[in-house]
Design a protein around this motif. Structure first.
Motif, PDB file in Angstrom:
ATOM      1  N   CYS A   1       0.827  -1.198   0.000  1.00  0.00           N
ATOM      2  CA  CYS A   1       0.000   0.000   0.000  1.00  0.00           C
ATOM      3  C   CYS A   1       0.865   1.253   0.000  1.00  0.00           C
ATOM      4  O   CYS A   1       0.548   2.236  -0.668  1.00  0.00           O
ATOM      5  N   GLN A   2       1.976   1.230   0.720  1.00  0.00           N
ATOM      6  CA  GLN A   2       2.879   2.378   0.754  1.00  0.00           C
ATOM      7  C   GLN A   2       3.367   2.727  -0.645  1.00  0.00           C
ATOM      8  O   GLN A   2       3.295   3.882  -1.069  1.00  0.00           O
ATOM      9  N   VAL A   3       3.870   1.754  -1.380  1.00  0.00           N
ATOM     10  CA  VAL A   3       4.475   2.057  -2.672  1.00  0.00           C
ATOM     11  C   VAL A   3       3.428   2.460  -3.708  1.00  0.00           C
ATOM     12  O   VAL A   3       3.698   3.303  -4.574  1.00  0.00           O
ATOM     13  N   PHE A   4       2.236   1.894  -3.632  1.00  0.00           N
ATOM     14  CA  PHE A   4       1.197   2.280  -4.580  1.00  0.00           C
ATOM     15  C   PHE A   4       0.551   3.607  -4.194  1.00  0.00           C
ATOM     16  O   PHE A   4       0.280   4.447  -5.061  1.00  0.00           O
ATOM     17  N   TYR A   5       0.307   3.810  -2.904  1.00  0.00           N
ATOM     18  CA  TYR A   5      -0.380   5.032  -2.480  1.00  0.00           C
ATOM     19  C   TYR A   5       0.485   6.267  -2.637  1.00  0.00           C
ATOM     20  O   TYR A   5      -0.007   7.333  -3.034  1.00  0.00           O
ATOM     21  N   GLU A   6       1.774   6.152  -2.354  1.00  0.00           N
ATOM     22  CA  GLU A   6       2.605   7.351  -2.352  1.00  0.00           C
ATOM     23  C   GLU A   6       2.869   7.913  -3.748  1.00  0.00           C
ATOM     24  O   GLU A   6       3.220   9.090  -3.874  1.00  0.00           O
ATOM     25  N   VAL A   7       2.738   7.122  -4.797  1.00  0.00           N
ATOM     26  CA  VAL A   7       2.869   7.708  -6.137  1.00  0.00           C
ATOM     27  C   VAL A   7       1.703   8.663  -6.407  1.00  0.00           C
ATOM     28  O   VAL A   7       1.811   9.570  -7.241  1.00  0.00           O
ATOM     29  N   PHE A   8       0.621   8.472  -5.692  1.00  0.00           N
ATOM     30  CA  PHE A   8      -0.538   9.374  -5.741  1.00  0.00           C
ATOM     31  C   PHE A   8      -0.389  10.496  -4.719  1.00  0.00           C
ATOM     32  O   PHE A   8      -0.620  11.672  -5.019  1.00  0.00           O
ATOM     33  N   ASP A   9       0.042  10.149  -3.533  1.00  0.00           N
ATOM     34  CA  ASP A   9       0.116  11.096  -2.423  1.00  0.00           C
ATOM     35  C   ASP A   9       1.137  12.204  -2.671  1.00  0.00           C
ATOM     36  O   ASP A   9       0.927  13.353  -2.285  1.00  0.00           O
TER      37      ASP A   9
ATOM     38  N   PRO B   1       6.884  16.672  11.023  1.00  0.00           N
ATOM     39  CA  PRO B   1       7.746  16.853   9.853  1.00  0.00           C
ATOM     40  C   PRO B   1       7.075  16.356   8.574  1.00  0.00           C
ATOM     41  O   PRO B   1       6.109  15.599   8.630  1.00  0.00           O
ATOM     42  N   ALA B   2       7.637  16.787   7.441  1.00  0.00           N
ATOM     43  CA  ALA B   2       7.097  16.404   6.145  1.00  0.00           C
ATOM     44  C   ALA B   2       8.230  16.011   5.210  1.00  0.00           C
ATOM     45  O   ALA B   2       9.363  16.495   5.338  1.00  0.00           O
ATOM     46  N   LEU B   3       7.917  15.121   4.288  1.00  0.00           N
ATOM     47  CA  LEU B   3       8.825  14.796   3.199  1.00  0.00           C
ATOM     48  C   LEU B   3       8.338  15.569   1.986  1.00  0.00           C
ATOM     49  O   LEU B   3       7.303  15.238   1.417  1.00  0.00           O
ATOM     50  N   ALA B   4       9.056  16.641   1.639  1.00  0.00           N
ATOM     51  CA  ALA B   4       8.589  17.581   0.606  1.00  0.00           C
ATOM     52  C   ALA B   4       7.226  18.111   1.041  1.00  0.00           C
ATOM     53  O   ALA B   4       7.115  18.705   2.112  1.00  0.00           O
ATOM     54  N   SER B   5       6.172  17.862   0.258  1.00  0.00           N
ATOM     55  CA  SER B   5       4.864  18.438   0.581  1.00  0.00           C
ATOM     56  C   SER B   5       3.966  17.503   1.376  1.00  0.00           C
ATOM     57  O   SER B   5       2.826  17.862   1.691  1.00  0.00           O
ATOM     58  N   VAL B   6       4.446  16.314   1.736  1.00  0.00           N
ATOM     59  CA  VAL B   6       3.584  15.309   2.368  1.00  0.00           C
ATOM     60  C   VAL B   6       3.999  15.087   3.821  1.00  0.00           C
ATOM     61  O   VAL B   6       5.145  14.713   4.087  1.00  0.00           O
ATOM     62  N   PRO B   7       3.082  15.283   4.767  1.00  0.00           N
ATOM     63  CA  PRO B   7       3.407  15.027   6.172  1.00  0.00           C
ATOM     64  C   PRO B   7       3.821  13.573   6.391  1.00  0.00           C
ATOM     65  O   PRO B   7       3.169  12.649   5.880  1.00  0.00           O
ATOM     66  N   MET B   8       4.866  13.353   7.143  1.00  0.00           N
ATOM     67  CA  MET B   8       5.358  12.004   7.374  1.00  0.00           C
ATOM     68  C   MET B   8       4.402  11.191   8.240  1.00  0.00           C
ATOM     69  O   MET B   8       4.355   9.961   8.131  1.00  0.00           O
TER      70      MET B   8
ATOM     71  N   SER C   1       5.313  27.322 -10.400  1.00  0.00           N
ATOM     72  CA  SER C   1       4.911  28.667 -10.818  1.00  0.00           C
ATOM     73  C   SER C   1       3.452  28.946 -10.511  1.00  0.00           C
ATOM     74  O   SER C   1       3.029  30.102 -10.458  1.00  0.00           O
ATOM     75  N   ASP C   2       2.649  27.896 -10.300  1.00  0.00           N
ATOM     76  CA  ASP C   2       1.252  28.067  -9.903  1.00  0.00           C
ATOM     77  C   ASP C   2       1.091  28.238  -8.403  1.00  0.00           C
ATOM     78  O   ASP C   2      -0.030  28.369  -7.903  1.00  0.00           O
ATOM     79  N   GLY C   3       2.210  28.180  -7.671  1.00  0.00           N
ATOM     80  CA  GLY C   3       2.152  28.371  -6.228  1.00  0.00           C
ATOM     81  C   GLY C   3       1.808  27.124  -5.438  1.00  0.00           C
ATOM     82  O   GLY C   3       1.416  27.221  -4.274  1.00  0.00           O
ATOM     83  N   THR C   4       1.959  25.944  -6.065  1.00  0.00           N
ATOM     84  CA  THR C   4       1.639  24.700  -5.360  1.00  0.00           C
ATOM     85  C   THR C   4       2.923  23.964  -4.982  1.00  0.00           C
ATOM     86  O   THR C   4       3.911  24.002  -5.713  1.00  0.00           O
ATOM     87  N   PRO C   5       2.913  23.254  -3.846  1.00  0.00           N
ATOM     88  CA  PRO C   5       4.121  22.541  -3.396  1.00  0.00           C
ATOM     89  C   PRO C   5       4.278  21.208  -4.122  1.00  0.00           C
ATOM     90  O   PRO C   5       3.294  20.529  -4.432  1.00  0.00           O
ATOM     91  N   ILE C   6       5.512  20.834  -4.402  1.00  0.00           N
ATOM     92  CA  ILE C   6       5.769  19.569  -5.081  1.00  0.00           C
ATOM     93  C   ILE C   6       6.117  18.482  -4.072  1.00  0.00           C
ATOM     94  O   ILE C   6       6.502  18.758  -2.941  1.00  0.00           O
ATOM     95  N   GLY C   7       5.959  17.239  -4.515  1.00  0.00           N
ATOM     96  CA  GLY C   7       6.320  16.106  -3.690  1.00  0.00           C
ATOM     97  C   GLY C   7       7.785  15.747  -3.868  1.00  0.00           C
ATOM     98  O   GLY C   7       8.550  16.449  -4.531  1.00  0.00           O
ATOM     99  N   SER C   8       8.171  14.631  -3.293  1.00  0.00           N
ATOM    100  CA  SER C   8       9.553  14.155  -3.378  1.00  0.00           C
ATOM    101  C   SER C   8       9.725  13.303  -4.635  1.00  0.00           C
ATOM    102  O   SER C   8       9.153  12.222  -4.731  1.00  0.00           O
ATOM    103  N   GLY C   9      10.525  13.796  -5.567  1.00  0.00           N
ATOM    104  CA  GLY C   9      10.758  13.052  -6.792  1.00  0.00           C
ATOM    105  C   GLY C   9      11.481  11.745  -6.545  1.00  0.00           C
ATOM    106  O   GLY C   9      11.110  10.701  -7.107  1.00  0.00           O
TER     107      GLY C   9
END
Length: 375
Positions: free
Chosen positions: A157-165, A186-193, A337-345
């Protein structure tokens, strides 16, 4: 301020492009071609279609004598209606001081509960639970017991969900309240840990274990096989109990990081604790799956749902990521540029790799479904 739109909620929803004061209390329907992003109706089709597919599959399994899939379709809905209202409206439950306002979903085609709950979010609970459980079940991991299978489910579930999250905040599918230091950091990029560990893995793993133990056969191995399958009221109350017990059981795994909370939380220490827990989920889940495959114990007969939906999910999510990639790469200090936070690539790549590895294992160990002919 209204009872459903305090100052924090108002600020977050305006970032998403709507006013939480101007919402429908029960249900609202919107033009899918007039949403904030073209990706939103695509996401809805993927998730809602997956939930319907999962229900059809679960009913087929139920008719064949296995109620676990059906129980894992409904138990997540019980879990949802226990946990989501306090997350959306903590002040109603006296939790505003403990949790505060956490996040808001954007406006999708169908919305419920003062436009806080999109239909696709209701659907994602059974869709992702079924996806994770069915992959692990077909691989045969539950032969090692309910605990081993449930840990593997938490990893899958972690690996499938986080590509969406990791993609959602960038595309304005939802927005986290960055000012909430108690829950969203804390957060990893834009996602709370906390969300990554407790929701995206622990909750689904715990729920799976509860369902397998509670809703498995009245006599048998305790891993969902053998014995007399449960039906009727005996199955119904167990499904409800599993859904209700999952949130407090999940919260136990939040205790280690909460030790470093309080009025002046040590965010760095919390990040280390949650990072270690996340690493253990990867290590334990991957080890269980790999050791099972190497044992030669074999897989269960494959099913149309296991063959089709997880692969389709990954393909669509990859397409959505490709569409978001230019803005992701052009982001400055983690903001597009739209002002939205990105996730962890990097973490998204790791999750894609993990999910593809699970699918490769499924293909390599696939057994054809057994067909029983009359006469």
């Amino acid at each position: 301020m209204s009872a459903t739109c305090d100052e924090a909620a108002e600020q977050v929803t305006r970032q998403l492009g709507f006013d939480c004061h101007d919402v429908s209390a029960v249900v609202s329907v919107h033009n899918p071609f007039d949403l904030a992003s073209w990706t939103m109706p695509v996401l809805e089709l993927l998730i809602i279609g997956g939930a319907v597919f999962a229900l059809v599959h679960a009913l087929r399994r139920f008719r064949e004598g296995d109620p676990i899939n059906l129980a894992l379709w409904f138990a997540p809905l019980v879990y949802l209606f226990v946990t989501e209202p306090p997350l959306y409206f903590p002040e109603w439950f006296g939790l505003d001081k403990q949790f505060g306002f956490i996040f808001a979903h954007n406006i999708f085609t169908v919305q419920f509960m003062w436009d806080r709950l999109p239909l696709y979010i209701i659907a994602i609970y059974p869709a992702l639970t079924q996806l994770s459980y069915e992959l692990v079940r077909v691989l045969g991991v539950f032969r090692r017991g309910a605990l081993a299978g449930s840990i593997a489910v938490a990893f899958v579930c972690q690996v499938f969900y986080e590509v969406f999250d990791q993609l959602g905040p960038q595309l304005k599918w939802w927005a986290w309240n960055d000012g909430n230091q108690d829950v969203n950091h804390p957060a990893l990029a834009s996602v709370p840990m906390n969300s990554m560990v407790l929701f995206a893995s622990v909750s689904f793993g715990v729920m799976t274990w509860l369902v397998v133990r509670l809703c498995g056969p009245s006599t048998g191995s305790g891993d969902g096989t053998g014995g007399e399958p449960r039906r009727g009221w005996s199955l119904t109350w167990r499904i409800a109990l599993a859904g209700v017990l999952a949130p407090p059981a999940m919260s136990l795994f939040g205790i280690p990081s909460s030790i470093f909370g309080g009025d002046t939380p040590n965010v760095a220490a919390q990040a280390w604790v949650l990072g270690i827990e996340l690493g253990l989920i990867w290590l334990a889940g991957a080890w269980i799956i790999v050791s099972h495959l190497r044992s030669g114990a074999g897989a269960e007969p494959t099913t149309p749902f296991a063959r089709v939906y997880p692969a389709l999910y990954l393909v669509v999510m990859a397409g959505l990521w490709i569409g978001a990639l230019p803005a992701f790469l052009d982001a400055k200090d983690g903001i597009t540029s739209d002002g939205t936070p990105i996730g962890s690539g990097l973490y998204t790549i790791a999750c894609f790799a993990g999910a593809v590895a699970v699918l490769a294992a499924l293909v390599a160990s696939a057994r054809p479904a057994v067909r029983v002919s009359a006469g």
